[in-house]
Motif scaffolding. Structure first.
Motif, mmCIF file in Angstrom:
data_model
loop_
_atom_site.group_PDB
_atom_site.id
_atom_site.type_symbol
_atom_site.label_atom_id
_atom_site.label_comp_id
_atom_site.label_asym_id
_atom_site.label_seq_id
_atom_site.Cartn_x
_atom_site.Cartn_y
_atom_site.Cartn_z
ATOM 1 N N ALA A 192 61.854 94.952 4.946
ATOM 2 C CA ALA A 192 60.561 94.661 5.573
ATOM 3 C C ALA A 192 59.717 95.930 5.677
ATOM 4 C CB ALA A 192 60.770 94.067 6.965
ATOM 5 N N VAL A 193 58.422 95.802 5.405
ATOM 6 C CA VAL A 193 57.519 96.953 5.486
ATOM 7 C C VAL A 193 57.098 97.230 6.926
ATOM 8 C CG1 VAL A 193 56.653 96.619 3.142
ATOM 9 C CG2 VAL A 193 55.487 95.499 5.059
ATOM 10 N N ASN A 194 57.353 96.267 7.815
ATOM 11 C CA ASN A 194 56.989 96.432 9.219
ATOM 12 C C ASN A 194 58.043 95.761 10.089
ATOM 13 O OD1 ASN A 194 55.692 96.763 11.681
ATOM 14 N ND2 ASN A 194 54.272 95.056 11.356
ATOM 15 N N THR A 195 58.639 96.516 11.017
ATOM 16 C CA THR A 195 59.615 95.936 11.939
ATOM 17 C C THR A 195 59.169 96.107 13.387
ATOM 18 O OG1 THR A 195 60.915 97.990 11.895
ATOM 19 C CG2 THR A 195 61.578 96.240 10.375
ATOM 20 N N ASP A 196 57.877 96.368 13.596
ATOM 21 C CA ASP A 196 57.318 96.445 14.943
ATOM 22 C C ASP A 196 57.232 95.021 15.492
ATOM 23 O OD1 ASP A 196 55.756 96.620 17.229
ATOM 24 O OD2 ASP A 196 54.387 98.100 16.386
ATOM 25 N N ARG A 197 57.995 94.736 16.533
ATOM 26 C CA ARG A 197 58.131 93.356 16.986
ATOM 27 C C ARG A 197 56.856 92.769 17.584
ATOM 28 N NH1 ARG A 197 62.255 92.779 21.104
ATOM 29 N NH2 ARG A 197 61.479 94.799 21.798
ATOM 30 N N ASP A 198 55.990 93.584 18.161
ATOM 31 C CA ASP A 198 54.760 93.055 18.745
ATOM 32 C C ASP A 198 53.888 92.347 17.711
ATOM 33 O OD1 ASP A 198 54.027 93.780 21.803
ATOM 34 O OD2 ASP A 198 55.413 95.259 21.004
ATOM 35 N N PRO A 199 53.502 93.012 16.615
ATOM 36 C CA PRO A 199 52.688 92.297 15.624
ATOM 37 C C PRO A 199 53.454 91.174 14.923
ATOM 38 C CG PRO A 199 53.214 94.523 14.854
ATOM 39 C CD PRO A 199 53.613 94.455 16.283
ATOM 40 N N LEU A 200 54.772 91.307 14.800
ATOM 41 C CA LEU A 200 55.547 90.224 14.185
ATOM 42 C C LEU A 200 55.492 88.975 15.049
ATOM 43 C CD1 LEU A 200 58.797 92.002 12.868
ATOM 44 C CD2 LEU A 200 56.693 91.473 11.628
ATOM 45 N N LEU A 201 55.666 89.144 16.362
ATOM 46 C CA LEU A 201 55.626 87.989 17.258
ATOM 47 C C LEU A 201 54.234 87.367 17.286
ATOM 48 C CD1 LEU A 201 56.997 86.140 19.272
ATOM 49 C CD2 LEU A 201 56.534 87.829 21.069
ATOM 50 N N ARG A 202 53.208 88.200 17.312
ATOM 51 C CA ARG A 202 51.839 87.665 17.300
ATOM 52 C C ARG A 202 51.599 86.846 16.030
ATOM 53 N NH1 ARG A 202 50.397 92.924 19.181
ATOM 54 N NH2 ARG A 202 49.566 93.462 17.123
ATOM 55 N N ALA A 203 52.045 87.364 14.886
ATOM 56 C CA ALA A 203 51.826 86.670 13.611
ATOM 57 C C ALA A 203 52.568 85.340 13.570
ATOM 58 C CB ALA A 203 52.268 87.560 12.451
ATOM 59 N N VAL A 204 53.796 85.318 14.063
ATOM 60 C CA VAL A 204 54.587 84.090 14.042
ATOM 61 C C VAL A 204 53.975 83.037 14.972
ATOM 62 C CG1 VAL A 204 56.806 83.095 14.733
ATOM 63 C CG2 VAL A 204 56.757 85.152 13.314
ATOM 64 N N LEU A 205 53.566 83.438 16.170
ATOM 65 C CA LEU A 205 52.989 82.473 17.115
ATOM 66 C C LEU A 205 51.620 81.966 16.657
ATOM 67 C CD1 LEU A 205 54.070 84.016 20.538
ATOM 68 C CD2 LEU A 205 54.879 81.889 19.497
ATOM 69 N N ARG A 206 50.835 82.829 16.039
ATOM 70 C CA ARG A 206 49.547 82.369 15.503
ATOM 71 C C ARG A 206 49.760 81.380 14.360
ATOM 72 N NH1 ARG A 206 46.943 88.398 15.859
ATOM 73 N NH2 ARG A 206 45.972 88.170 17.923
ATOM 74 N N SER A 207 50.757 81.656 13.522
ATOM 75 C CA SER A 207 51.069 80.747 12.425
ATOM 76 C C SER A 207 51.578 79.417 12.957
ATOM 77 C CB SER A 207 52.124 81.389 11.505
ATOM 78 O OG SER A 207 52.450 80.536 10.435
ATOM 79 N N LEU A 208 52.396 79.468 14.009
ATOM 80 C CA LEU A 208 52.906 78.237 14.610
ATOM 81 C C LEU A 208 51.765 77.430 15.236
ATOM 82 C CD1 LEU A 208 55.158 76.363 15.457
ATOM 83 C CD2 LEU A 208 55.712 77.937 17.341
ATOM 84 N N GLU A 209 50.827 78.110 15.885
ATOM 85 C CA GLU A 209 49.669 77.428 16.455
ATOM 86 C C GLU A 209 48.862 76.727 15.362
ATOM 87 O OE1 GLU A 209 45.857 78.339 19.400
ATOM 88 O OE2 GLU A 209 46.939 80.016 18.494
ATOM 89 N N GLU A 210 48.681 77.399 14.242
ATOM 90 C CA GLU A 210 47.908 76.844 13.136
ATOM 91 C C GLU A 210 48.581 75.601 12.544
ATOM 92 O OE1 GLU A 210 46.718 78.182 8.578
ATOM 93 O OE2 GLU A 210 47.127 79.731 10.065
#
Length: 288
Positions: A192-210
């Protein structure tokens, strides 16, 4: 014991500088908005199971739709068939969400864990730059050293008559010597190019909302919402020889050929029968 917000934890939260704590305040600011799905985001330092806690809150009327409960560490995390899910503190994303899809027929609620899988895979592709495949019905797979490994799982549970709690566990920074079993993986091990959990969680929850909004607007219809097509495109199970271990010590062996309109896996057996499987433990059978 009442779970404490991780932001109130003592200095031990900095004990592993490679794994900083989640920023609960920033997550709320980014995710909770007027007209949005997410109504509250709580981050706790340590808990038995986010799913169990949120099911209890929902049953007691203490949580509404869009509640998100995140744990830095789960001591009794579990997946389907009551399998244990263990990981070091702050090494992954362990969270549950409460949904009340009242406008969707209950018969279509079985799509919720599959929908979550599509949302998680989409969010991780955007934020972590890692391809995640889906193993029917609820596993998230990544490739480590040319080998498919499980890096996450999804568990959906009813909470009363009108609600569903969906739990997600994702291994983010687990190192090889920390894996619970050799067949497990993590986003870090998958490059993974990014393992910072804050942006990962935001991206997953936004995708789930969509995806949830799209599915709900279509009355839960998996074809109209595009969910059925998206799931099939990302499902590593399709096209493979599989064995489905079913209740009652029964098993079905054959090629996984489709996911039907009810979210069931359709297996073409060697006897020429296409059998839909709605619940079971799926084993990917490797060619000899």
């Amino acid at each position: 014991m009442t779970p404490r917000d991780a932001s109130d934890a003592d200095g031990s939260r900095w004990s592993d500088l490679d794994r900083p704590p989640l920023n609960a305040t920033a997550l709320r600011r980014a995710l909770v908005r007027e007209g949005g799905l997410w109504s509250e985001v709580e981050v706790v330092q340590r808990i038995g199971s986010t799913n169990s806690e949120l099911v209890t809150r929902a049953s007691e009327g203490k949580a509404g739709e869009g509640a998100v409960l995140v744990a830095e560490e789960q001591t009794s995390g579990r997946g389907r068939l009551d399998r244990r899910w263990t990981a070091p503190p702050r090494s992954g994303l362990f969270f549950s969400v409460l949904l009340r899809p009242s406008e969707v027929p209950v018969a279509r609620w079985g799509w919720l864990p599959l929908l979550t899988g599509v949302a998680v895979a989409t969010g991780l592709a955007r934020a972590a730059g890692v391809d995640t495949a889906l193993k029917w019905p609820n596993d998230l797979l990544v490739t480590v050293g040319g080998e498919e490994r499980k890096a996450g799982g999804i568990l959906a549970e009813r909470a009363g008559e009108d609600a569903v709690v969906i739990g997600v566990g994702i291994n983010v920074t687990l190192r090889a010597d920390e894996l619970p079993v050799p067949q497990a993986g993590s986003l870090a091990l998958a490059g993974a190019v990014n393992t910072d959990r804050d942006p990962l969680l935001r991206a997953v929850l936004r995708s789930l909302e969509e995806w949830y909004g799209r599915w709900r607007s279509a009355g839960g219809d998996p074809a109209v919402s595009g969910l059925q097509e998206a799931y099939a495109a990302g499902c590593a199970t399709l096209g493979r020889e599989v064995r489905a271990e079913l209740p009652g010590d029964r098993s079905v062996v054959g090629e996984a050929v489709a996911v039907d309109g009810d979210g069931r896996l359709v297996i073409a057996t060697r006897e020429g029968v296409q059998e839909p499987v709605g619940a079971g433990d799926i084993v990917h059978v490797r060619p000899a």
